[in-house]
Enzyme design. Structure first.
Site, PDB file in Angstrom:
ATOM      1  N   ARG A  75      -5.886 -16.803  15.568  1.00  0.00           N
ATOM      2  CA  ARG A  75      -5.217 -17.042  14.288  1.00  0.00           C
ATOM      3  C   ARG A  75      -4.066 -16.055  14.116  1.00  0.00           C
ATOM      4  O   ARG A  75      -4.153 -14.913  14.570  1.00  0.00           O
ATOM      5  CB  ARG A  75      -6.224 -16.891  13.148  1.00  0.00           C
ATOM      6  CG  ARG A  75      -5.638 -17.051  11.772  1.00  0.00           C
ATOM      7  CD  ARG A  75      -6.708 -17.068  10.690  1.00  0.00           C
ATOM      8  NE  ARG A  75      -6.097 -17.167   9.397  1.00  0.00           N
ATOM      9  CZ  ARG A  75      -5.745 -16.134   8.632  1.00  0.00           C
ATOM     10  NH1 ARG A  75      -5.973 -14.895   9.048  1.00  0.00           N
ATOM     11  NH2 ARG A  75      -5.175 -16.330   7.453  1.00  0.00           N
ATOM     12  N   HIS A 108      -8.926  -5.419   0.984  1.00  0.00           N
ATOM     13  CA  HIS A 108      -7.883  -4.524   0.468  1.00  0.00           C
ATOM     14  C   HIS A 108      -7.075  -5.279  -0.589  1.00  0.00           C
ATOM     15  O   HIS A 108      -7.177  -6.504  -0.694  1.00  0.00           O
ATOM     16  CB  HIS A 108      -6.944  -4.097   1.609  1.00  0.00           C
ATOM     17  CG  HIS A 108      -6.163  -5.249   2.184  1.00  0.00           C
ATOM     18  ND1 HIS A 108      -6.709  -6.145   3.081  1.00  0.00           N
ATOM     19  CD2 HIS A 108      -4.898  -5.690   1.948  1.00  0.00           C
ATOM     20  CE1 HIS A 108      -5.822  -7.069   3.388  1.00  0.00           C
ATOM     21  NE2 HIS A 108      -4.706  -6.827   2.706  1.00  0.00           N
ATOM     22  N   ASP A 168      -2.923  -5.589  -1.787  1.00  0.00           N
ATOM     23  CA  ASP A 168      -1.596  -5.249  -1.270  1.00  0.00           C
ATOM     24  C   ASP A 168      -0.918  -4.320  -2.267  1.00  0.00           C
ATOM     25  O   ASP A 168      -1.136  -4.417  -3.472  1.00  0.00           O
ATOM     26  CB  ASP A 168      -0.776  -6.522  -1.039  1.00  0.00           C
ATOM     27  CG  ASP A 168      -1.365  -7.372   0.093  1.00  0.00           C
ATOM     28  OD1 ASP A 168      -2.188  -6.851   0.867  1.00  0.00           O
ATOM     29  OD2 ASP A 168      -1.004  -8.558   0.186  1.00  0.00           O
ATOM     30  N   HIS A 221      -8.637  -9.103  -1.029  1.00  0.00           N
ATOM     31  CA  HIS A 221      -8.713 -10.163  -0.031  1.00  0.00           C
ATOM     32  C   HIS A 221      -8.999  -9.568   1.339  1.00  0.00           C
ATOM     33  O   HIS A 221      -8.898  -8.356   1.534  1.00  0.00           O
ATOM     34  CB  HIS A 221      -7.429 -11.007  -0.030  1.00  0.00           C
ATOM     35  CG  HIS A 221      -6.169 -10.213   0.170  1.00  0.00           C
ATOM     36  ND1 HIS A 221      -5.603  -9.437  -0.819  1.00  0.00           N
ATOM     37  CD2 HIS A 221      -5.384 -10.049   1.260  1.00  0.00           C
ATOM     38  CE1 HIS A 221      -4.513  -8.851  -0.356  1.00  0.00           C
ATOM     39  NE2 HIS A 221      -4.354  -9.187   0.907  1.00  0.00           N
TER      40      HIS A 221
END
Ligand code: AKG
Ligand code: FE2
Length: 356
Positions: free
Chosen positions: A300, A232, A234, A290
């Protein structure tokens, strides 16, 4: 971001697009979360494999920062920033409070569940409805104070969580504004061009749209079949991202190289250009695609702070920022309108306002 919440209210989600899997209860990747069968245009790579991105590192304490920021945005749409003024202690506190939340049993986390038309709270990634598989991810979105949700979860222990998250947002907002001014200067646009940081601070003017997204990617029994956060861009102007150290996961799509890893650099924050800065720079700065992949043994976490103009601001290419009278590529769009467009069409929002 009360006004922006309206944009989400107009595009409510189905509950099965809100509730995350109870990751603690599964031993293998269920079919609903398996991306293996899909004809993925680009394969999922393990967090350790593939090329490492050589992202520019910008030292905000260095007088060369202004010279470096424009080329970094142009080449990558992303850079790492050091000497950013956010203390290690505060960052550690955010990590530990986020971990306190995500380590809770599923039924406790559900007390903070996002409502179908809401912007804030616990849930799957907002981009979920655009993919036919679910992601190995759970998130907690904070818009201003997380008090209402935190109190549901910890009736007597919510204060610390709220204080830490509010303090981090304050500091990251200041940093975002410093970075934005630097980036606009690099385009030859005077600081006065963007009035909202000053009007909000000094005259009670409209506030920028901001949100803090806590991301959790539990360890995954079969990382090659699971997607942490699908590809996607941002939406807002800038994102300031902290990746919990020592665990790879973030990848960016680099022309000619495919997906490359953004390895967390101790003490640095990752900054990326969002769609609105892509528009304001008239396409000069890419809003980089990203994604995040998951790990077999490590849980994580990352914290993404999204910074955008006030909801009614008209985002448009700034002529002075365009190289030598380049024709304008986008029509003006208000922040609210753009967020609504993107909530309906993840990949088509930018092309929807493109004029050439
Ligand atoms: O977890 C990451 O590294 C990426 C998070 C991200 O892209 C987002 O929250 O928009
Ligand atoms: Fe992102």
């Amino acid at each position: 971001m009360a006004t922006l919440s309206e944009a989400y209210r107009n595009t409510p989600l189905h509950p099965h697009h809100i509730i995350p899997l109870d990751f603690q209860s599964v031993e293998r990747v269920p079919e609903s979360h398996s991306w293996q069968d899909d004809s993925l245009p680009l394969r999922i790579q393990s967090p350790e494999s593939g090329e490492e991105a050589s992202l520019p590192i910008i030292d905000l304490g260095d007088s060369e920062a202004l010279k470096m920021v424009g080329p970094a945005c142009e080449a990558w749409g992303m850079f790492q920033v050091i000497n950013h003024g956010i203390s290690t202690t505060l960052i550690r506190d955010v990590e530990s409070e986020a971990r306190r939340f995500f380590s809770l049993p599923a039924k406790e986390k559900m007390k903070a569940l996002r409502s179908p038309g809401g912007a804030a709270g616990y849930g799957v990634a907002r981009i979920t409805p655009f993919f036919n598989k679910f992601m190995w991810h759970e998130g907690f979105t904070i818009v201003g104070s997380p008090m209402d949700h935190a109190r549901e979860v910890w009736p007597h222990g919510y204060r610390r969580f709220c204080e830490v998250m509010e303090e981090y947002q304050k500091k990251t907002k200041d940093l975002s504004e410093r970075l934005l001014i630097l980036i606009l200067k690099s385009l030859g646009i005077p600081e006065e061009h963007i009035e909202w940081p000053r009007s909000a601070a000094y005259q009670g003017g409209p506030a920028p749209c901001t949100a803090l997204q806590l991301n959790s990617y539990p360890s995954c029994p079969d990382p090659a079949r699971a997607m942490g956060l699908a590809q996607h861009t941002d939406s807002f102007l800038l994102t300031v991202l902290h990746q919990v150290s020592g665990i790879n996961g973030l990848q960016v799509l680099k022309e000619g190289a495919g997906w490359v890893r953004v390895v967390p650099l101790e003490g640095a924050l990752v900054v990326n250009v969002g769609d609105m800065l892509h528009i304001m720079s008239n396409g000069l700065f890419p809003s980089v695609l990203h994604r995040a992949v998951v790990d077999k043994t490590s849980h994580r976490m990352s914290m993404a702070y999204f910074y955008g103009p006030p909801a009614d601001y008209r985002v448009a290419p700034i002529p002075r920022g365009c190289p030598s009278q380049a024709p304008l590529q986008f029509r003006p769009v208000t922040v609210r309108e753009y967020i609504e467009m993107k909530a309906k069409n993840l990949d088509g929002a930018l092309s929807g306002i493109r004029v050439r």
